[in-house]
Scaffold this motif. Structure first.
Motif, PDB file in Angstrom:
ATOM      1  N   GLY A 189       0.812  -1.204   0.000  1.00 53.61           N
ATOM      2  CA  GLY A 189       0.000   0.000   0.000  1.00 53.61           C
ATOM      3  C   GLY A 189       0.846   1.254   0.000  1.00 53.61           C
ATOM      4  N   TYR A 190       0.220   2.340  -0.440  1.00 51.06           N
ATOM      5  CA  TYR A 190       0.908   3.632  -0.315  1.00 51.06           C
ATOM      6  C   TYR A 190      -0.009   4.669   0.316  1.00 51.06           C
ATOM      7  CZ  TYR A 190      -1.053   5.957  -4.614  1.00 51.06           C
ATOM      8  OH  TYR A 190      -1.846   6.546  -5.571  1.00 51.06           O
TER       9      TYR A 190
ATOM     10  N   GLY B 147      -4.611  -0.511   6.084  1.00 54.40           N
ATOM     11  CA  GLY B 147      -4.083  -1.303   4.975  1.00 54.40           C
ATOM     12  C   GLY B 147      -2.615  -1.167   4.699  1.00 54.40           C
ATOM     13  N   GLY B 148      -1.943  -0.217   5.329  1.00 52.07           N
ATOM     14  CA  GLY B 148      -0.548   0.038   5.000  1.00 52.07           C
ATOM     15  C   GLY B 148       0.467  -0.696   5.831  1.00 52.07           C
TER      16      GLY B 148
ATOM     17  N   PRO C 181       6.934  -3.343   1.931  1.00 47.42           N
ATOM     18  CA  PRO C 181       6.815  -2.297   2.945  1.00 47.42           C
ATOM     19  C   PRO C 181       5.982  -1.145   2.389  1.00 47.42           C
ATOM     20  CG  PRO C 181       9.021  -2.313   1.993  1.00 47.42           C
ATOM     21  CD  PRO C 181       8.326  -3.532   1.487  1.00 47.42           C
ATOM     22  N   GLY C 182       5.247  -0.488   3.260  1.00 45.69           N
ATOM     23  CA  GLY C 182       4.415   0.620   2.827  1.00 45.69           C
ATOM     24  C   GLY C 182       5.236   1.742   2.211  1.00 45.69           C
TER      25      GLY C 182
ATOM     26  N   PRO D 265       9.593   2.463   5.674  1.00 45.28           N
ATOM     27  CA  PRO D 265       8.788   2.586   4.460  1.00 45.28           C
ATOM     28  C   PRO D 265       9.644   2.976   3.266  1.00 45.28           C
ATOM     29  CG  PRO D 265       8.602   4.585   5.755  1.00 45.28           C
ATOM     30  CD  PRO D 265       9.411   3.609   6.583  1.00 45.28           C
ATOM     31  N   MET D 266       9.146   2.678   2.095  1.00 41.59           N
ATOM     32  CA  MET D 266       9.707   3.267   0.889  1.00 41.59           C
ATOM     33  C   MET D 266       9.243   4.716   0.801  1.00 41.59           C
ATOM     34  SD  MET D 266       9.519   0.225  -1.974  1.00 41.59           S
ATOM     35  CE  MET D 266       7.769  -0.155  -1.842  1.00 41.59           C
TER      36      MET D 266
END
Length: 225
Positions: A77-78, A99-100, A110-111, A150-151
């Motif tokens: 997810g983002y 959802g992340g 990873p989110g 996270p990204m």
């Protein structure tokens, strides 16, 4: 930011590579997406909008996430960050709650924090120091809640303009670079290379076209942790 890893350690997962894996990203603008069709056409991952700010949950996220899982896609997810509405920490919590999150099941990326041009002001009215502090709060809270960094999705222009090309995130957060060209181009913020490259805004099955910088084994490592 608390730096818990080095670029050398990250290179075990994210390396500059001639191999590429096709993927794409979508949001509510695409509605319900034919994930099985995308997999059949060669895509192996998808990143799906989950949340924005601290109030908006994408109404298509759950259906598309489930469809991606059923199709065999690695998915994640983002969160579209809104520094003009809620702290970085509160938005990371909202993202994870809707959802992340992340689990080391080998199919969950990873989110991603999508941090880019604001709808009315490029940098959301923040100076460089305040923007860096906001992003720091987000990524630290995400890591605290999930155990993964996270990204970060951004462009070279936005990152340079709004963070002063800050390099403090490059040791931990994989770069998801948007650059609509024949090559990724200049890396922002001390990142030596991109982990994912968004290279155009017209993927055949909806959304944007993405490329993972590595092979399918490397993509699986990114999902495993």
């Amino acid at each position: 930011m608390v730096l818990l890893s080095t670029l050398a350690a990250l290179a075990l997962h994210f390396t500059l590579s001639t191999a590429q894996v096709q993927g794409f990203d979508v949001s509510n603008y695409q509605g319900n997406v034919d994930m099985a069709g995308a997999y059949g056409a060669g895509a192996r991952f998808v990143i799906i909008k989950a949340t924005e700010g601290d109030t908006f949950v994408d109404p298509y996220f759950s259906a598309n996430y489930d469809a991606a899982t059923g199709a065999g896609l690695i998915r994640g997810g983002y969160h579209f960050g809104r520094p003009d509405g809620g702290s970085g920490a509160s938005q990371a919590q909202f993202f994870v709650s809707n959802g992340g999150g992340w689990s080391g099941d080998g199919i969950t990326l990873p989110g991603t924090l999508d941090i880019e041009y604001g709808p009315t002001d490029t940098c959301y009215g923040l100076d460089v120091a305040s923007m860096v502090a906001w992003i720091t709060d987000f990524v630290n809270m995400y890591q605290s809640l999930t155990g993964r960094w996270p990204m970060i999705y951004t462009t070279n222009d936005w990152w340079t303009t709004c963070t002063g090309n800050d390099a403090s995130f490059s040791a931990n957060c994989p770069l998801f670079l948007a650059s609509y060209s024949t090559a990724p181009g200049v890396m922002p913020g001390g990142w030596p290379f991109q982990t994912i490259w968004q290279y155009d805004s017209a993927y055949a099955y909806g959304g944007d076209s993405d490329s993972f910088n590595g092979d399918e084994a490397g993509l699986a490592k990114l999902a495993t942790g």
